[in-house]
Scaffold this motif. Structure first.
Motif, mmCIF file in Angstrom:
data_model
loop_
_atom_site.group_PDB
_atom_site.id
_atom_site.type_symbol
_atom_site.label_atom_id
_atom_site.label_comp_id
_atom_site.label_asym_id
_atom_site.label_seq_id
_atom_site.Cartn_x
_atom_site.Cartn_y
_atom_site.Cartn_z
ATOM 1 N N UNK A 57 0.844 -1.198 0.000
ATOM 2 C CA UNK A 57 0.000 0.000 0.000
ATOM 3 C C UNK A 57 0.881 1.249 0.000
ATOM 4 N N UNK A 58 1.877 1.209 0.887
ATOM 5 C CA UNK A 58 2.755 2.380 0.980
ATOM 6 C C UNK A 58 3.469 2.593 -0.346
ATOM 7 N N UNK A 59 4.021 1.475 -0.869
ATOM 8 C CA UNK A 59 4.724 1.590 -2.155
ATOM 9 C C UNK A 59 3.791 2.117 -3.222
ATOM 10 N N UNK A 60 2.589 1.541 -3.267
ATOM 11 C CA UNK A 60 1.651 1.910 -4.324
ATOM 12 C C UNK A 60 1.280 3.378 -4.229
ATOM 13 N N UNK A 61 1.090 3.858 -3.008
ATOM 14 C CA UNK A 61 0.615 5.244 -2.924
ATOM 15 C C UNK A 61 1.713 6.237 -3.292
ATOM 16 N N UNK A 62 2.967 5.774 -3.229
ATOM 17 C CA UNK A 62 4.022 6.663 -3.717
ATOM 18 C C UNK A 62 4.225 6.495 -5.217
ATOM 19 N N UNK A 63 4.062 5.262 -5.681
ATOM 20 C CA UNK A 63 4.375 5.004 -7.088
ATOM 21 C C UNK A 63 3.269 5.508 -8.015
ATOM 22 N N UNK A 64 2.020 5.514 -7.537
ATOM 23 C CA UNK A 64 0.925 5.953 -8.414
ATOM 24 C C UNK A 64 1.120 7.377 -8.949
ATOM 25 N N UNK A 65 1.453 8.352 -8.094
ATOM 26 C CA UNK A 65 1.720 9.690 -8.646
ATOM 27 C C UNK A 65 2.912 9.697 -9.600
ATOM 28 N N UNK A 66 3.919 8.865 -9.288
ATOM 29 C CA UNK A 66 5.069 8.771 -10.199
ATOM 30 C C UNK A 66 4.615 8.258 -11.550
ATOM 31 N N UNK A 67 3.739 7.254 -11.500
ATOM 32 C CA UNK A 67 3.207 6.677 -12.727
ATOM 33 C C UNK A 67 2.473 7.740 -13.526
ATOM 34 N N UNK A 68 1.680 8.541 -12.815
ATOM 35 C CA UNK A 68 0.911 9.549 -13.555
ATOM 36 C C UNK A 68 1.855 10.599 -14.126
ATOM 37 N N UNK A 69 2.974 10.865 -13.411
ATOM 38 C CA UNK A 69 3.970 11.768 -13.995
ATOM 39 C C UNK A 69 4.513 11.202 -15.295
ATOM 40 N N UNK A 70 4.889 9.908 -15.253
ATOM 41 C CA UNK A 70 5.453 9.275 -16.444
ATOM 42 C C UNK A 70 4.474 9.292 -17.601
ATOM 43 N N UNK A 71 3.219 8.884 -17.320
ATOM 44 C CA UNK A 71 2.231 8.800 -18.389
ATOM 45 C C UNK A 71 1.922 10.180 -18.959
ATOM 46 N N UNK A 72 1.716 11.134 -18.042
ATOM 47 C CA UNK A 72 1.289 12.455 -18.489
ATOM 48 C C UNK A 72 2.376 13.180 -19.265
ATOM 49 N N UNK A 73 3.627 12.955 -18.861
ATOM 50 C CA UNK A 73 4.656 13.719 -19.563
ATOM 51 C C UNK A 73 4.889 13.166 -20.962
ATOM 52 N N UNK A 74 4.490 11.909 -21.216
ATOM 53 C CA UNK A 74 4.705 11.383 -22.563
ATOM 54 C C UNK A 74 3.445 11.420 -23.426
ATOM 55 N N UNK A 75 2.346 10.938 -22.863
ATOM 56 C CA UNK A 75 1.149 10.854 -23.699
ATOM 57 C C UNK A 75 0.006 11.704 -23.153
ATOM 58 N N UNK A 76 0.343 12.627 -22.241
ATOM 59 C CA UNK A 76 -0.705 13.398 -21.563
ATOM 60 C C UNK A 76 -1.685 14.077 -22.487
ATOM 61 N N UNK A 77 -1.162 14.687 -23.553
ATOM 62 C CA UNK A 77 -2.032 15.490 -24.414
ATOM 63 C C UNK A 77 -3.100 14.659 -25.108
ATOM 64 N N UNK A 78 -2.861 13.344 -25.224
ATOM 65 C CA UNK A 78 -3.812 12.527 -25.975
ATOM 66 C C UNK A 78 -4.900 11.947 -25.086
ATOM 67 N N UNK A 79 -4.698 12.036 -23.735
ATOM 68 C CA UNK A 79 -5.678 11.445 -22.826
ATOM 69 C C UNK A 79 -6.881 12.371 -22.690
ATOM 70 N N UNK A 80 -8.030 11.811 -22.202
ATOM 71 C CA UNK A 80 -9.208 12.664 -22.009
ATOM 72 C C UNK A 80 -8.908 13.782 -21.016
ATOM 73 N N UNK A 81 -9.425 14.962 -21.285
ATOM 74 C CA UNK A 81 -9.149 16.180 -20.501
ATOM 75 C C UNK A 81 -7.650 16.400 -20.357
#
Lengths: 605, 99
Positions: A4-28
């Motif tokens: 849980x602890x790992x996940x709650x830190x890694x999830x924002x990291x994941x969203x950083x990774x996803x958003x910085x590469x494909x962010x513009x193509x995702x909804x909103x």
């Protein structure tokens, strides 16, 4: 639960990774994904808090960096303090991300904004959860980077870039002290694990030095005197960033560091005196500066500095409870104040409170939320700020130093004064501008925060075991602080609403004080002098040395070689006969020496 | 005849050779001077060989004469090439190696 602890830190990291590469193509443009992941993080952190309260502390680690035969460990230590901080950070990050949907709408680099915000959250979560100073420092620096990126988000503006650089460099100074502290700690104790450090046998002198170095890091990040100068400038960033920076992350990190290292700091009593003194100085100076500022975000920035000083004061005099409690309640109402300020700026397109006016009638939700936050900041019951502030005042009183207590009380008065100065001017003065209330997406987070600011005082009841020393509540202190808060509000109302006197009037009487305060106590000038004049002078000396000594030295050597070569070159005539002459004479000389020796040897023999 | 006569003649010839090498500008003349020095040394060897009644010296001299002949042949070829290249065999004129 580890996961849980790992996940709650890694999830924002994941969203950083996803958003910085494909962010513009995702909804909103990726914002929804980021908010969704942050919400999961938030619920995970609630779960972690629940488990920690029931099952007790948790710590686990992984091998991180191999150094020779040993590994530096990346560990996580979740106790009640850090679990509460996890909830706080994820909650405020979530609310601010929702708010930004409205505030940042239509912004260029919208996805990038969300990406960095997520990374910022992740690094703050890392700081909170880290079990060793080294890993904490790693996340700490990451946070510094994020603050740089976010403050300079509007990179088209010169001032934003300058502010970002200033924030980065000034906190860098503190970080340097932090790093030195960690290195020294490693060489004296042999570990940087927080738990093992606090139980080690350090002499008070060494522990004091290490503590002061670590505190240096906190001074930089938490904008304490004399490194507070970056924070007002950091207002150049988008308002949600300011809200985030000033409540749960960045500035909270320094206070959190002190709280986390509390047992290490306790090894040396003088450290707390330093912390108390710096906290007091910071809170007082910043409060005076907030009283004269005109820009809404500047006022709030100085208020943040002042309250951070308050937290340090609480940590220095009272113990863990007071400072951390104020950190939490401050996070709620300061985030709320900034979000409210964001709405106001959004609606009126100005930062100057004197140009706003009359917002109360037109922006009901914002106004009421802002009022709640202001009351909380001023320390009026039953809002959260009252309880936490009272706790700090009580500990200041209990420390037995009257000077500290009195200055803290004056600061209370000033806080109430400046925040209601802002409130009365911006909301209640008459104005006939056409202003619309902010969209629901922006008011919704504010309503939640307002709710939390109201009930924040109950944290104390819920987490009584964590707050440990339940110092008796001194009725006299309580009444005194309440009275001063109300007096502050009254004075602000008298001056700015009922017109007992005008600000210009006071200004003309106290010209030199105003001048001193408006020039930020000349600290910026001082730093400007140091960096421009002194550093420039030193550079000139270096340049002179480089040109005169080093360049000329090298040139001289080259000239020596060249002239020497020119002088010796004629020896090589290229004529066979001259060589033969040389050979002949050399032979003659060698032979004559040889004979002279053998003949004298014969004689001697 | 006493040994000293041979040695004196040999020293005279050697000095003559050195003088020639140092003073002559013509490559052929220098070469001849070298040969005179070589033969002065040969003469010394033969004289000592006779004096000590040892054959080794005489055999050694035969070798040096043989090697000397080869050397002269090589030297003449070099001089020939120098002449072809520089159109002169005046040693003072050839100063490609001047620093």
């Amino acid at each position: 639960m580890e996961y849980w602890v790992l996940a709650l830190i890694i999830l924002p990291l994941l969203s950083f990774g996803l958003l910085s590469f494909v962010g513009e193509k995702l909804p909103r443009r990726g914002a929804l994904l980021s908010i969704f992941l942050m919400a999961i993080s938030f619920f995970l952190s609630l779960g972690v808090l629940y488990k920690v309260l029931i099952e007790g502390d948790l710590s686990f680690f992984y091998n991180w960096l191999p150094v020779g035969k040993i590994f530096l460990k990346a560990g996580f230590l979740i106790d009640t303090l850090s679990a509460i901080m996890l909830v706080l950070v994820t909650l405020i990050s979530l609310l601010i991300q929702i708010y930004s949907l409205g505030y940042m709408a239509g912004e260029e680099r919208f996805s990038w904004f969300y990406a960095v915000l997520s990374l910022f959250t992740a690094s703050m979560l890392g700081v909170v959860a880290a079990s060793s100073y080294l890993f904490m420092y790693f996340c700490w620096e990451l946070m510094g980077l994020c603050s740089y990126l976010l403050i300079g988000f509007w990179k088209e503006r010169e001032t934003a870039l300058a502010a970002a650089k200033k924030a980065f460099l000034v906190t860098r100074l503190g970080d340097l002290a932090f790093l030195l502290g960690i290195i020294y700690l490693y060489f004296t104790v042999g570990t940087t694990e927080i738990l093992r450090v606090s139980t080690s046998t350090l002499t008070p002198a060494k522990a004091g030095l290490i503590s002061l170095l670590l505190f240096g890091g906190a001074v930089g990040k938490s904008a304490q005197f004399p490194l507070h100068i970056w924070l007002p400038d950091a207002m150049e960033g988008p308002t949600p960033v300011s809200a985030f920076l000033h409540s749960a992350t960045m500035v909270a990190a320094g206070v959190y560091l002190v709280a986390r290292s509390y047992s290490l700091f306790s090894l040396s009593p003088t450290v707390f005196q330093v912390i108390t003194f710096i906290g007091l100085l910071t809170s007082f100076l910043a409060a005076t500066m907030a009283c004269v500022a005109r820009e809404i975000k500047k006022i709030l920035a100085y208020s943040t500095i002042s309250h951070l000083g308050y937290m340090m004061l609480g940590l220095g005099t009272g113990g863990l409870g007071a400072g951390v409690f104020h950190l939490i309640s401050h996070a709620f109402f300061k985030a709320l104040l900034f979000l409210g300020a964001g709405c106001m700026i959004h609606a009126t397109h100005t930062h100057d409170i004197f140009e706003m006016g009359g917002l109360f009638k037109r922006m009901k939700i914002t106004s009421i939320a802002f009022l709640i936050a202001s009351l909380s900041l001023a320390g009026v019951p039953p809002f959260s700020g009252f309880f936490s502030k009272d706790e700090i005042l009580t500990s200041a009183f209990a420390s037995g130093w009257w000077g500290i207590f009195i200055i803290a009380l004056i600061t209370t008065f000033l806080s109430a004064f400046y925040i209601f100065r802002l409130f009365f001017i911006a909301f209640l003065r008459e104005s006939n501008k056409e202003i619309k209330e902010a969209p629901p997406i922006m008011t919704f987070p504010m309503i939640i925060l307002a709710f939390l600011s109201i009930i924040g005082g109950l944290w104390k009841v819920s987490f009584a075991p964590f707050l440990e020393e339940e110092g008796e509540i001194l009725i006299a202190v309580l009444l005194l602080s309440l009275g001063l808060s109300l007096l502050g509000i009254l004075v602000a109302g008298g001056i700015y609403l009922y017109g007992w006197t005008t600000e210009e009037n006071i200004r003309s009487r106290l010209t030199w004080i105003y001048k001193l305060i408006e020039n930020k106590y000349y600290l910026d000038h001082f730093y400007g002098f140091v960096t421009e004049k002194a550093a420039f002078g030193f550079s000139c000396v270096c340049r002179w040395f480089d040109h005169q000594a080093i360049n000329k030295g090298i040139d001289g050597f080259a000239i020596l070689i060249r002239v020497g070569g020119k002088t010796i070159r004629p020896v090589q005539t290229g004529r066979l006969r001259s060589y033969m002459w040389i050979i002949f004479f050399t032979l003659c000389i060698i032979l004559s020496i040889y004979w002279w020796f053998t003949l004298s040897g014969v004689k001697g023999g | 005849m006493p040994l000293i006569y041979y040695l004196a003649l040999s020293a005279l010839l050697f000095s003559l050779g050195v003088f020639g090498v140092l003073t002559q500008r013509n490559a052929i003349n220098v070469l001849i001077s070298f040969e005179i020095m070589l033969n002065a040394v040969n003469l010394t060897l033969v004289a000592f060989s006779q004096f000590f009644q040892l054959l080794k010296g005489q055999i050694f001299v035969l070798f040096t004469i043989g090697v000397g002949a080869a050397e002269v042949a090589m030297a003449l070829i070099i001089i020939f090439v120098i002449f072809k290249t520089f159109k002169t065999i005046d040693l003072d004129e050839i100063k490609l190696m001047r620093g």
